[in-house]
Design an enzyme around this catalytic site. Sequence first.
Site, PDB file in Angstrom:
ATOM      1  N   LYS A  11      -7.165  10.967 -11.591  1.00 19.96           N
ATOM      2  CA  LYS A  11      -7.993  10.209 -12.563  1.00 19.96           C
ATOM      3  C   LYS A  11      -9.444  10.269 -12.144  1.00 19.96           C
ATOM      4  O   LYS A  11      -9.768  10.506 -10.966  1.00 19.96           O
ATOM      5  CB  LYS A  11      -7.551   8.745 -12.654  1.00 19.96           C
ATOM      6  CG  LYS A  11      -7.596   7.919 -11.349  1.00 19.96           C
ATOM      7  CD  LYS A  11      -8.905   7.267 -10.982  1.00 19.96           C
ATOM      8  CE  LYS A  11      -8.802   6.408  -9.720  1.00 19.96           C
ATOM      9  NZ  LYS A  11     -10.084   6.036  -9.119  1.00 19.96           N
ATOM     10  N   GLY A  97     -10.203  10.240  -2.038  1.00 23.86           N
ATOM     11  CA  GLY A  97     -11.371  10.777  -2.739  1.00 23.86           C
ATOM     12  C   GLY A  97     -11.753   9.999  -3.981  1.00 23.86           C
ATOM     13  O   GLY A  97     -12.676  10.380  -4.693  1.00 23.86           O
ATOM     14  N   GLY A 101      -4.818   9.879  -6.036  1.00 21.41           N
ATOM     15  CA  GLY A 101      -3.600  10.662  -5.761  1.00 21.41           C
ATOM     16  C   GLY A 101      -2.413   9.818  -5.330  1.00 21.41           C
ATOM     17  O   GLY A 101      -1.296  10.023  -5.824  1.00 21.41           O
ATOM     18  N   ASP A 136      -4.505   0.889  -9.198  1.00 19.09           N
ATOM     19  CA  ASP A 136      -4.614   2.024 -10.120  1.00 19.09           C
ATOM     20  C   ASP A 136      -3.259   2.498 -10.651  1.00 19.09           C
ATOM     21  O   ASP A 136      -3.217   3.380 -11.514  1.00 19.09           O
ATOM     22  CB  ASP A 136      -5.280   3.216  -9.412  1.00 19.09           C
ATOM     23  CG  ASP A 136      -6.742   2.963  -9.095  1.00 19.09           C
ATOM     24  OD1 ASP A 136      -7.331   2.034  -9.677  1.00 19.09           O
ATOM     25  OD2 ASP A 136      -7.284   3.711  -8.263  1.00 19.09           O
TER      26      ASP A 136
HETATM   27  C1  SUD Z   1     -11.918   1.489  -6.596  1.00 21.56           C
HETATM   28  C2  SUD Z   1     -10.743   1.956  -7.397  1.00 21.56           C
HETATM   29  C3  SUD Z   1     -11.171   2.104  -8.884  1.00 21.56           C
HETATM   30  O1  SUD Z   1     -10.224   2.754  -9.643  1.00 21.56           O
HETATM   31  O2  SUD Z   1     -10.242   3.239  -7.066  1.00 21.56           O
HETATM   32  P1  SUD Z   1     -10.215   4.211  -5.785  1.00 21.56           P
HETATM   33  O3  SUD Z   1     -11.601   4.547  -5.374  1.00 21.56           O
HETATM   34  O4  SUD Z   1      -9.446   3.527  -4.699  1.00 21.56           O
HETATM   35  O5  SUD Z   1      -9.471   5.419  -6.283  1.00 21.56           O
HETATM   36  C4  SUD Z   1      -9.584   0.946  -7.310  1.00 21.56           C
HETATM   37  O6  SUD Z   1      -9.887  -0.269  -7.917  1.00 21.56           O
HETATM   38  C5  SUD Z   1      -9.128   0.647  -5.912  1.00 21.56           C
HETATM   39  O7  SUD Z   1      -7.895   0.019  -5.988  1.00 21.56           O
HETATM   40  P2  SUD Z   1      -6.803   0.194  -4.841  1.00 21.56           P
HETATM   41  O8  SUD Z   1      -6.657   1.657  -4.514  1.00 21.56           O
HETATM   42  O9  SUD Z   1      -5.606  -0.574  -5.201  1.00 21.56           O
HETATM   43  O10 SUD Z   1      -7.520  -0.486  -3.645  1.00 21.56           O
HETATM   44  P3  SUD Z   1      -6.940  -0.665  -2.172  1.00 21.56           P
HETATM   45  O11 SUD Z   1      -7.042   0.621  -1.433  1.00 21.56           O
HETATM   46  O12 SUD Z   1      -5.628  -1.353  -2.204  1.00 21.56           O
HETATM   47  O13 SUD Z   1      -8.018  -1.720  -1.644  1.00 21.56           O
HETATM   48  C6  SUD Z   1      -8.508  -1.739  -0.380  1.00 21.56           C
HETATM   49  C7  SUD Z   1      -9.355  -2.974  -0.239  1.00 21.56           C
HETATM   50  O14 SUD Z   1     -10.500  -2.904  -1.128  1.00 21.56           O
HETATM   51  C8  SUD Z   1     -10.798  -4.186  -1.648  1.00 21.56           C
HETATM   52  N1  SUD Z   1     -10.715  -4.213  -3.104  1.00 21.56           N
HETATM   53  C9  SUD Z   1      -9.973  -3.281  -3.794  1.00 21.56           C
HETATM   54  C10 SUD Z   1      -9.928  -3.321  -5.171  1.00 21.56           C
HETATM   55  C11 SUD Z   1     -10.654  -4.344  -5.840  1.00 21.56           C
HETATM   56  N2  SUD Z   1     -10.637  -4.448  -7.178  1.00 21.56           N
HETATM   57  N3  SUD Z   1     -11.363  -5.254  -5.137  1.00 21.56           N
HETATM   58  C12 SUD Z   1     -11.405  -5.200  -3.781  1.00 21.56           C
HETATM   59  O15 SUD Z   1     -12.074  -6.023  -3.174  1.00 21.56           O
HETATM   60  C13 SUD Z   1      -9.817  -5.158  -1.003  1.00 21.56           C
HETATM   61  O16 SUD Z   1     -10.404  -5.644   0.176  1.00 21.56           O
HETATM   62  C14 SUD Z   1      -8.654  -4.260  -0.616  1.00 21.56           C
HETATM   63  O17 SUD Z   1      -7.922  -4.773   0.457  1.00 21.56           O
HETATM   64  N1  ADP Z   2       1.496   9.788  -1.549  1.00 18.30           N
HETATM   65  C1  ADP Z   2       0.283   9.511  -1.056  1.00 18.30           C
HETATM   66  N2  ADP Z   2      -0.755  10.324  -1.352  1.00 18.30           N
HETATM   67  C2  ADP Z   2      -1.991  10.040  -0.886  1.00 18.30           C
HETATM   68  N3  ADP Z   2      -2.292   8.994  -0.114  1.00 18.30           N
HETATM   69  C3  ADP Z   2      -1.314   8.158   0.210  1.00 18.30           C
HETATM   70  C4  ADP Z   2       0.005   8.377  -0.251  1.00 18.30           C
HETATM   71  N4  ADP Z   2       0.761   7.386   0.219  1.00 18.30           N
HETATM   72  C5  ADP Z   2      -0.053   6.583   0.929  1.00 18.30           C
HETATM   73  N5  ADP Z   2      -1.308   7.034   0.937  1.00 18.30           N
HETATM   74  C6  ADP Z   2      -2.484   6.369   1.580  1.00 18.30           C
HETATM   75  O1  ADP Z   2      -3.377   5.938   0.541  1.00 18.30           O
HETATM   76  C7  ADP Z   2      -4.740   6.226   0.880  1.00 18.30           C
HETATM   77  C8  ADP Z   2      -5.562   6.419  -0.410  1.00 18.30           C
HETATM   78  O2  ADP Z   2      -5.174   7.599  -0.977  1.00 18.30           O
HETATM   79  P1  ADP Z   2      -5.588   8.153  -2.399  1.00 18.30           P
HETATM   80  O3  ADP Z   2      -4.813   7.479  -3.468  1.00 18.30           O
HETATM   81  O4  ADP Z   2      -5.454   9.627  -2.331  1.00 18.30           O
HETATM   82  O5  ADP Z   2      -7.126   7.815  -2.492  1.00 18.30           O
HETATM   83  P2  ADP Z   2      -8.018   6.992  -3.506  1.00 18.30           P
HETATM   84  O6  ADP Z   2      -7.405   5.599  -3.615  1.00 18.30           O
HETATM   85  O7  ADP Z   2      -9.364   7.000  -2.872  1.00 18.30           O
HETATM   86  O8  ADP Z   2      -8.017   7.724  -4.803  1.00 18.30           O
HETATM   87  C9  ADP Z   2      -4.634   7.481   1.767  1.00 18.30           C
HETATM   88  O9  ADP Z   2      -5.706   7.586   2.644  1.00 18.30           O
HETATM   89  C10 ADP Z   2      -3.313   7.279   2.489  1.00 18.30           C
HETATM   90  O10 ADP Z   2      -3.508   6.570   3.697  1.00 18.30           O
END
Ligand code: SUD
Ligand code: ADP
Length: 281
Positions: A11, A97, A101, A136
């Site tokens: 995404k 990233g 994923g 997500d």
């Molecule tokens: C920022 C977004 C946007 O799509 O994407 P990614 O960059 O991860 O792909 C998401 O909201 C990422 O959501 P998610 O992937 O569930 O986050 P997590 O790794 O569980 O969150 C790690 C930490 O970031 C903080 N966190 C996360 C999401 C949110 N809305 N508020 C927060 O404050 C919290 O401290 C949480 O413990």
């Molecule tokens: N099947 C999986 N693929 C990727 N990451 C995973 C998976 N299962 C657990 N993880 C953990 O989730 C973290 C976030 O991964 P990813 O979803 O790829 O990144 P983002 O949330 O930044 O888009 C990784 O660094 C890894 O520690």
Amino acid sequence: MDKLTLPAPAKLNLWLHIIGRRADGYHELETVFQFLDYADHLTFAVRDDGQVRLQTAINGVDHDSNLIVRAARQLQAQSGCTLGVDIWLDKILPMGGGIGGGSSDAATTLLGLNHLWQLGWDADRLAQLGLSLGADVPVFVHGHAAFAQGVGEQLTPVDPEQPWYVVLVPQVSVSTAEIFSHPQLTRDSLPLKMRPVPEGNSRNDCQPVVEQSYPEVRNALNLLGKYTEARLTGTGSCVFGAFPSKAEADKVLALLSETQTGFVAKGSNISMLHQQLQSLL
Ligand SMILES: C[C@@](CO)(OP(=O)(O)O)[C@H](O)COP(=O)(O)OP(=O)(O)OC[C@H]1O[C@@H](n2ccc(N)nc2=O)[C@H](O)[C@@H]1O
Ligand SMILES: Nc1ncnc2c1ncn2[C@@H]1O[C@H](COP(=O)(O)OP(=O)(O)O)[C@@H](O)[C@H]1O
């Protein structure tokens, strides 16, 4: 038992506004998710003995913490299903990233096993389970581009343009938790009055602090920004820019390829997972 192979697409957050912070510290967002036709692939084979086994290891993630295994075990526990599964993963999407994923792998596992184990759960129930694995996961379960509110779980389908994207993958891992706890992160964007959303004035509120902490990301934004508007997805590290044709996107990626890693993919408002699931039903 036959094997079933399904995609787990990436995404983009086309933009991401942080409008506040909840009492539990989580941030309230407004964002638009769109899918890419660029994906991991998961292959499933049902087992009769109830065991869930991921047969492909990923660097740095234990078997039992992998979101694929956690998704399968939670679905099994909550549905009372006595079947198990072997799962093979073809990992294409860069990890950490901001292209989702791990969440997408979890959603594909939920939808794939719902089909193979013949559970008959609807998408809302699968998305609710998915939310406990990651914010997500619900959008990947529903499979339609969406305007999202809350922590990303309140979804309204939208149909933005579906251009070709160049996605650059700076070779740094950005911690989502670090960015969301950064003192300079702005958390006061105004909630949108008109929904779904005007494109003008949109931005990614995480981008300034990510650029400040990760020079590789700033560099990628500057380089891609010479050809089109370049923006961070999620909390990064990936950055993306839109182009009207594959040929133009390919050309720009080729020009940047000496110093940058990346890929070209088409935006899609219906995820390729759902396109494939439709053909199974
Ligand atoms: C920022 C977004 C946007 O799509 O994407 P990614 O960059 O991860 O792909 C998401 O909201 C990422 O959501 P998610 O992937 O569930 O986050 P997590 O790794 O569980 O969150 C790690 C930490 O970031 C903080 N966190 C996360 C999401 C949110 N809305 N508020 C927060 O404050 C919290 O401290 C949480 O413990
Ligand atoms: N099947 C999986 N693929 C990727 N990451 C995973 C998976 N299962 C657990 N993880 C953990 O989730 C973290 C976030 O991964 P990813 O979803 O790829 O990144 P983002 O949330 O930044 O888009 C990784 O660094 C890894 O520690």
